[in-house]
Design a protein around this motif. Structure first.
Motif, mmCIF file in Angstrom:
data_model
loop_
_atom_site.group_PDB
_atom_site.id
_atom_site.type_symbol
_atom_site.label_atom_id
_atom_site.label_comp_id
_atom_site.label_asym_id
_atom_site.label_seq_id
_atom_site.Cartn_x
_atom_site.Cartn_y
_atom_site.Cartn_z
ATOM 1 N N SER A 119 -35.626 28.530 11.520
ATOM 2 C CA SER A 119 -34.842 28.973 12.494
ATOM 3 C C SER A 119 -34.895 30.345 12.511
ATOM 4 O O SER A 119 -34.893 31.225 13.587
ATOM 5 C CB SER A 119 -33.273 28.275 12.486
ATOM 6 N N ARG A 120 -34.708 31.074 11.431
ATOM 7 C CA ARG A 120 -34.379 32.522 11.506
ATOM 8 C C ARG A 120 -35.706 33.096 11.806
ATOM 9 O O ARG A 120 -35.626 34.122 12.459
ATOM 10 C CB ARG A 120 -33.858 33.103 10.256
ATOM 11 N N LEU A 121 -36.705 32.768 11.149
ATOM 12 C CA LEU A 121 -38.245 33.287 11.424
ATOM 13 C C LEU A 121 -38.526 32.985 12.861
ATOM 14 O O LEU A 121 -38.981 34.083 13.612
ATOM 15 C CB LEU A 121 -38.915 32.194 10.701
ATOM 16 N N PHE A 122 -38.207 31.776 13.549
ATOM 17 C CA PHE A 122 -38.458 31.762 14.993
ATOM 18 C C PHE A 122 -37.466 32.601 15.846
ATOM 19 O O PHE A 122 -38.214 33.242 16.758
ATOM 20 C CB PHE A 122 -38.126 30.264 15.316
ATOM 21 N N THR A 166 -35.313 33.969 20.797
ATOM 22 C CA THR A 166 -34.146 32.905 20.935
ATOM 23 C C THR A 166 -34.284 31.709 19.991
ATOM 24 O O THR A 166 -35.297 31.592 19.304
ATOM 25 C CB THR A 166 -34.494 32.368 22.252
ATOM 26 N N SER A 167 -33.500 30.740 20.151
ATOM 27 C CA SER A 167 -33.463 29.596 18.987
ATOM 28 C C SER A 167 -34.783 28.420 19.491
ATOM 29 O O SER A 167 -35.099 28.703 20.602
ATOM 30 C CB SER A 167 -32.349 29.004 18.885
ATOM 31 N N PRO A 168 -35.324 27.618 18.527
ATOM 32 C CA PRO A 168 -36.252 26.798 19.126
ATOM 33 C C PRO A 168 -35.598 25.839 20.082
ATOM 34 O O PRO A 168 -36.546 25.625 21.162
ATOM 35 C CB PRO A 168 -36.607 26.055 17.667
ATOM 36 N N ILE A 169 -34.466 25.383 19.912
ATOM 37 C CA ILE A 169 -34.087 24.405 20.917
ATOM 38 C C ILE A 169 -33.808 25.016 22.190
ATOM 39 O O ILE A 169 -34.161 24.668 23.289
ATOM 40 C CB ILE A 169 -32.621 23.968 20.578
#
Length: 286
Positions: A215-218, A224-227
């Motif tokens: 999540s931090r890498l994305f 923005t967050s993956p979701i």
């Protein structure tokens, strides 16, 4: 060296204090100018607000960023993310002449990341002729009080950023901005299977990473967050279906991965300022 060139000469040294609404809506230039550096010209900071864009017109300069020294010559742009430690100055034997602007307002970190500024702060083969016009447009309007002045400064900064992309991505010797493989894999999965149930844990497992690390890498790469990215992709897909079909809203919601029409409509309005029905009516008007 002639005494004429030993002291820094400011041809323009400009300040501005943008209003809050300008910072919210636009790129704002808070400091800018045109100088011919003396042989002792040097700036060193641990952290400072904004990003500095420095266009070398003549002579040579240098910068120390992330533990690495870089040299800058004519027709090159130095981009400094001032939030990180940085030092730059003139090369004493051939001090540079430069235009510079310090930009605040809308977040620039993501743009800088896409251009690999942290590792490659010097953008070569820059279109100086076009850039000079934009720097001077920013100089002219940055202290103006009309809304049009703020918009014109924003346009000038945007044009300079566009020239940075053009220079960097047209140089075969530069490293293209590339996303890490785990992020690439997750984006590919979400683009292909947006209509299915996808959890962050699934994406992290696909990449062989912990959920928190992934999540931090994305977010560091995409902003923005993956979701949140998946929600936006689903809403974009829904726009096409609302325009191209007459399927009921509930069916469109199901097609793009929402099991609950209420949550679909809520996300849709949040991102478009319209309900799905309002959007369909508006886009289908002749």
């Amino acid at each position: 060296m002639s005494d004429l060139f030993q002291e820094t000469v400011f041809f323009q040294n400009l300040y501005a204090t943008p209003a809050d609404w300008q910072r919210d809506l636009f790129y704002s230039v808070v400091r800018a100018g045109h100088l011919r550096a003396g042989h002792e010209h040097r700036i060193q900071r641990e952290t400072y607000p904004g990003h500095e864009l420095i266009l070398c017109l003549a002579g040579r300069g240098w910068a120390q960023v992330a533990g690495k020294r870089h040299e800058i010559g004519p027709d090159e742009l130095l981009w400094v993310n001032c939030h990180h430690p940085h030092t730059y100055g003139a090369i004493a034997k051939e001090p540079w002449e430069l235009y510079w602007i310090r930009v605040e307002g809308r977040p620039l970190d993501r743009v800088a990341n896409l251009l690999e500024i942290r590792s490659q702060p010097v953008i070569k083969n820059f279109n100086t002729r076009a850039a000079v016009q934009e720097f001077e447009r920013a100089f002219h309007h940055m202290s103006g009080t009309r809304p049009s002045d703020a918009a014109l400064v924003n346009a000038a900064v945007t044009a300079i950023i566009a020239l940075a992309f053009e220079a960097r991505l047209s140089d075969a010797d530069e490293i293209r901005p590339e996303l890490p493989l785990p992020v690439q894999k997750s984006l590919e999965k979400m683009r292909l299977y947006f209509h299915t149930a996808i959890r962050v844990s699934d994406l992290a497992a696909l990449s062989g990473m912990s959920e928190s690390h992934f999540s931090r890498l994305f977010k560091s790469c995409i902003g923005t967050s993956p979701i949140d990215w998946l929600r936006r992709e689903r809403i974009n897909q829904a726009k096409h279906r609302l325009i191209e079909s007459d399927d009921p809203i509930k069916e469109v919601a199901r097609q793009v991965g929402y099991s609950d029409q209420f949550f679909f409509s809520k996300d849709f309005k949040k991102m478009t300022k319209l309900t799905p029905t309002q959007f369909r009516v508006q886009e289908k008007q002749p």
